[in-house]
Scaffold this active site. Sequence first.
Site, PDB file in Angstrom:
ATOM      1  N   GLY A  68      80.876  16.171 101.103  1.00  0.00           N
ATOM      2  CA  GLY A  68      81.758  15.579 102.215  1.00  0.00           C
ATOM      3  C   GLY A  68      82.006  14.344 101.900  1.00  0.00           C
ATOM      4  N   LEU A  69      83.453  14.017 101.311  1.00  0.00           N
ATOM      5  CA  LEU A  69      83.759  12.386 100.891  1.00  0.00           C
ATOM      6  C   LEU A  69      84.974  12.575 101.856  1.00  0.00           C
ATOM      7  CD1 LEU A  69      83.848  10.172  99.325  1.00  0.00           C
ATOM      8  CD2 LEU A  69      85.446  11.446  97.638  1.00  0.00           C
ATOM      9  N   GLU A  71      87.500  11.555 104.970  1.00  0.00           N
ATOM     10  CA  GLU A  71      87.457  11.272 106.274  1.00  0.00           C
ATOM     11  C   GLU A  71      88.939  11.244 107.133  1.00  0.00           C
ATOM     12  OE1 GLU A  71      83.201   8.960 105.904  1.00  0.00           O
ATOM     13  OE2 GLU A  71      84.963   7.899 107.022  1.00  0.00           O
ATOM     14  N   ALA A  74      90.195   7.894 105.745  1.00  0.00           N
ATOM     15  CA  ALA A  74      89.765   7.611 104.305  1.00  0.00           C
ATOM     16  C   ALA A  74      89.907   8.798 103.582  1.00  0.00           C
ATOM     17  CB  ALA A  74      88.228   7.148 104.302  1.00  0.00           C
ATOM     18  N   SER A  76      92.511   9.189 100.188  1.00  0.00           N
ATOM     19  CA  SER A  76      92.829   8.366  98.871  1.00  0.00           C
ATOM     20  C   SER A  76      92.071   7.208  98.832  1.00  0.00           C
ATOM     21  CB  SER A  76      94.224   8.364  98.313  1.00  0.00           C
ATOM     22  OG  SER A  76      94.853   9.302  98.396  1.00  0.00           O
ATOM     23  N   GLY A 282     113.959  36.762  95.179  1.00  0.00           N
ATOM     24  CA  GLY A 282     114.896  36.817  96.347  1.00  0.00           C
ATOM     25  C   GLY A 282     114.226  37.067  97.710  1.00  0.00           C
ATOM     26  N   GLU A 306      91.749  16.736  96.141  1.00  0.00           N
ATOM     27  CA  GLU A 306      91.127  16.241  95.129  1.00  0.00           C
ATOM     28  C   GLU A 306      91.912  15.231  94.190  1.00  0.00           C
ATOM     29  OE1 GLU A 306      88.375  18.153  92.504  1.00  0.00           O
ATOM     30  OE2 GLU A 306      88.218  19.607  93.824  1.00  0.00           O
TER      31      GLU A 306
END
Length: 322
Positions: A68-69, A71, A74, A76, A282, A306
């Site tokens: 969990g990084l 947000e 938030a 980059s 096609g 990422e």
Amino acid sequence: EEYGGVGVDKITDALLREELSRTCQGIATSVSGHSHLSTFPIFRIGTERQKEEYLAPAIKGLKIGAFGLTEPEAGSDVKSLRSSAVRQGDSYILNGSKTFITNAPIAHYILVAAYTDRSKGYHGISLFLVDRDTPGMVIKKLNKEGIRSSDTGEIFFEDCRIPMENLLGGKEGTFRLIMETLSEGRIGVAANMVGVAQAAYEYARRYAKERVQFGKPIGSFQAIAHKVANMAVNILAARLMVLSAARLVDQNKPCTFEASACKLFASETAVETARDAIQICGGYGLMSEYPVFRYLRDALVYTIGEGTSEIQRNIIAKQVGL
């Protein structure tokens, strides 16, 4: 190996990810989010208890992890994280939210980044092991156009009490580890994208041999043949970049430049290859019965996930002295 792993090197990891993605990028993404992002930090600095309680069962597949990084405000810009964890006795009180988190809806634990001391800037960000049944945590599944078989979620934390023993490594300030995790993870993501590109290339090449127009296979027309040739060259280049970067990891050498370079090139190669595959096929390339459009949807995810292509170019520019 001491916690149940097989002890493979980064090159083997890259080859595994490529082959998984060649078949299904959704499954490969969930494996990547679990086997690297949510376990590598524990392996690097986790306490013995944390390794026994989270890393060992994660390796055995008994627990699924998430990282969990990101947000809503938030992505980059990691410094703009709003999640915070305030020390209260022998616990931390965690508040905030996360979004676009791979495996969140199915995870048994989530490795969460939150500020423990904003006065220190980046270095005031710490990592916490948060169990799924923690009171105050709510997880919502998100619906995506790409990598649909990989569950992605949004997480909300409201006064979640996290025991002191779940502060990763038993210390605050682990921003450098987060960056190390992301940097090495980009090599794995690049390998994923090589796999997607390979799948699109193989399908387009086969179709070009079988589809007959004007009395001969369309692969005999130079316009189609050149597209297929460009696919083969770019995939080879991307694969060699990935393996070269993986070798640096195995040699314990710096690889920030190489990780960003191969992630940028491989993800954009996958998108270009998938687009050309659709063009070659096609109308069939747009039909849901065929896999070609899925390759494009899945490839587009990792020109953003990422670290966007733009962020990778920023990192590369800084690494070359600009």
